[in-house]
Each structure stands twice: as structure tokens, then as C-alpha cells.
Design an enzyme around this catalytic site. Sequence first.
Site: not given
Ligand code: TYM
Length: 336
Positions: A198, A115, A201
Site C-alpha cells: 500500500k 506497525k 505516508k
Molecule cells: P491515514 O492518515 O493513515 O489515512 C487517511 C485516509 O487515507 C486512506 N488511505 C488510502 N486510500 C487508498 N490508498 C492508499 N494507499 C491509502 N493510504 C491511506 C485511509 O484509508 C484513510 O481514509 N485511521 C485513519 C485516521 C482516522 C480516522 C478516524 C478516519 C483517525 N480517526 C475516524 C476516519 C474516522 C487513517 O488511516 O489515517
Amino acid sequence: MNQKPRLFSGMQPSADSLQIGNYVGALVQWRNMQATHDAIFCVVDLHALTVPQDPALLRTQIRRTAAQYIAAGIDPSVSTLFVQSHVPAHAELAWVLNTITGFGEASRMTQFKDKASRGGTDAASLGLFAYPTLMAADILLYDTNDVPVGDDQKQHVELTRDLANRFNTRFGQTFVVPEPVILPEGARIYDLQNPIAKMSKSAISDSGVVWLLDEPAATAKKIRSAVTDAGREVRFDRGEKPGVSNLLTILSSFGGSSITALEETYVGRGYGDLKKDVAEAVVSVFEPIRSRALELLDDPGELDRILGVNADRANEIAEDTLATVYDRVGLLPRRR
Ligand code: TYM
């Protein structure tokens, strides 16, 4: 007494809709694990602030994210579903964790490096650098055993484990050391137009991103326009056939058949058939979720009420943990 293991996970409200990777990599696991776990699901709005957001849009995105959790099967009367900024202990514990995290250690986080490299070091904020310690705070506040996430979050959960162990060694047993729960298949869904990146969003172009809240016709069209590979054979091979492999992964996640079984089904058939089947499978699952989410969003008052009640429960647990942490590190108790 509740004997079930504790689960914690969250998503950022960083877009108007979740995308297919969020659904397959995380949300499906969340829904299934509610039966076996004492589950806590968070809309991590403070994490979304680590990159620039439009305030008015962010507010709607927070509600939309919560609505999609519920529409996809998270039951807020069984699990705890709340918004991160409604529980101040998250930011407070993150501060303490920052003080035991090495600068070099945080610099090695690949998500930060990705990022930060997109906007240059000046555009990358201190908040973005501290993203993983806030995530560790989310998890550690709730004595979490299991953290279901996609593959890209594994390194952050590993850091969380290191910080929990470090704190416990320095200050006495305080935190449960959590485990990441990552599916063998579907843990990483790739962009349909660029199947070596990947799906995200926050992708620069949304032409390769399948949104949960898109109109069914738009979803089907996007899938039919997915980039495929040279040759005609439908076969899973990430190196040679990243586009086709991604479509097979999606179909397997939505239809339940293994990738090997799917490869057999498509012997002698072309990419067109595969895309048509993927589109049908995704639309049939997403369509009812989309309608339900839109219905929930028609009544924001009720949604806010649900989030409020759930935040109260989360606050109770989180404040207890934070009080213990403050005590262990030597801060004075606050007069009640
Ligand atoms: P975020 O919003 O980026 O992603 C949310 C979840 O979706 C999964 N993910 C994917 N899985 C498969 N293929 C993809 N292309 C893909 N894109 C996203 C992410 O691995 C995630 O599980 N950092 C976290 C948010 C967070 C969190 C936490 C998670 C904040 N605190 C505590 C677990 C526990 C995240 O990536 O959000």
C-alpha cells in the site's frame, strides 16, 4: 433542524504532505459528500503520536494537513474542520471505550500487527495498541452515520460498530452505529516502486510515494519511473501486472474513465504512453491544490483562526455525547 446524515473522517498529520492514496481513497469522497452530509473532518494529531514524531515537525505537519484539506475543496464554512487534540472529549471517550474492548480483539487489528512488527514489540507503544479505540471515539462522539475511508480502515470501522453495539446493549441506546463508505475503485493505491505494498505516508523510502505538495516536475518524474511489469500489454490484472494495474487505477480515478474503457484506449500502445498520461492527469489536478495549500500556509494566523472556530463547534457536540456516556456508565456529573 439539520436533516442531513452526519459524516466524520480524518487523516494523520504524519508527513509533510498527503499522498495520492489519501487523496483518491478519502479526500475526493470527502469533498463530494459535503453537499449531502453534515460533514466533520479532523486532523488526527493524537493518532500521529502513536509512532515517534519530531515535535517541531509535527506542529508544521498539523497545519499543512489542514491546509491541504481546504485546498482540495473542504470548505470550513460549510463543514467542520478541526484538530483532534483541541477537543479533549476524544481522548476521554477513548478511555471509556478501552474499558469495553477485549485485549484479544485489539490484538487482531491488522494495522497494529503490521506497525508493531516493523519495530518489534518493545517499540510498539500502548498508544499504538489503542489506536483503534481512539478512532472509534472520534467517530462515535458525533452520532456519525457515514465514515468515508480507504480500504485499509475497514477493520477499524468494523470494530467501531462492534463497540457501539456493545455499549448500547450494556448501557442503553447511546451511539449511532456508523457505516464505512469505501469506493469500489481507488480504495487502495499501491507504492509505485513496490506495487504490492500500500502507498503510505510513512513508507521507508519515498521513491514510490506521490506527494500532493511535491513540485509538478518531481511528481511527473516519479510516475514516469514507476515499476511496470513483464510484457507490453496495458491490461488490468492485479496478480500478473500489479504495476500497470495500479497506474490504471490512478488514471481512472483522476480522469474519470472506467478501467475497461482505458484498457481499450491503450490497445496497441505501450507502458510509456500510459505513464505519460497518468503523470499529466495527476499533475493537472494536484498543481492548483498545491498552489492553494501553499498560499494558505503563508497565513498561519488565519488558518489557526479557522481551526479554532471549528473546534468550538466540535466541542459543543462532543461534550454533550461524553456527558451522556459518563452518566450511562455511572460517573457523577461535574458541578458546572
Ligand atoms: P491515514 O492518515 O493513515 O489515512 C487517511 C485516509 O487515507 C486512506 N488511505 C488510502 N486510500 C487508498 N490508498 C492508499 N494507499 C491509502 N493510504 C491511506 C485511509 O484509508 C484513510 O481514509 N485511521 C485513519 C485516521 C482516522 C480516522 C478516524 C478516519 C483517525 N480517526 C475516524 C476516519 C474516522 C487513517 O488511516 O489515517
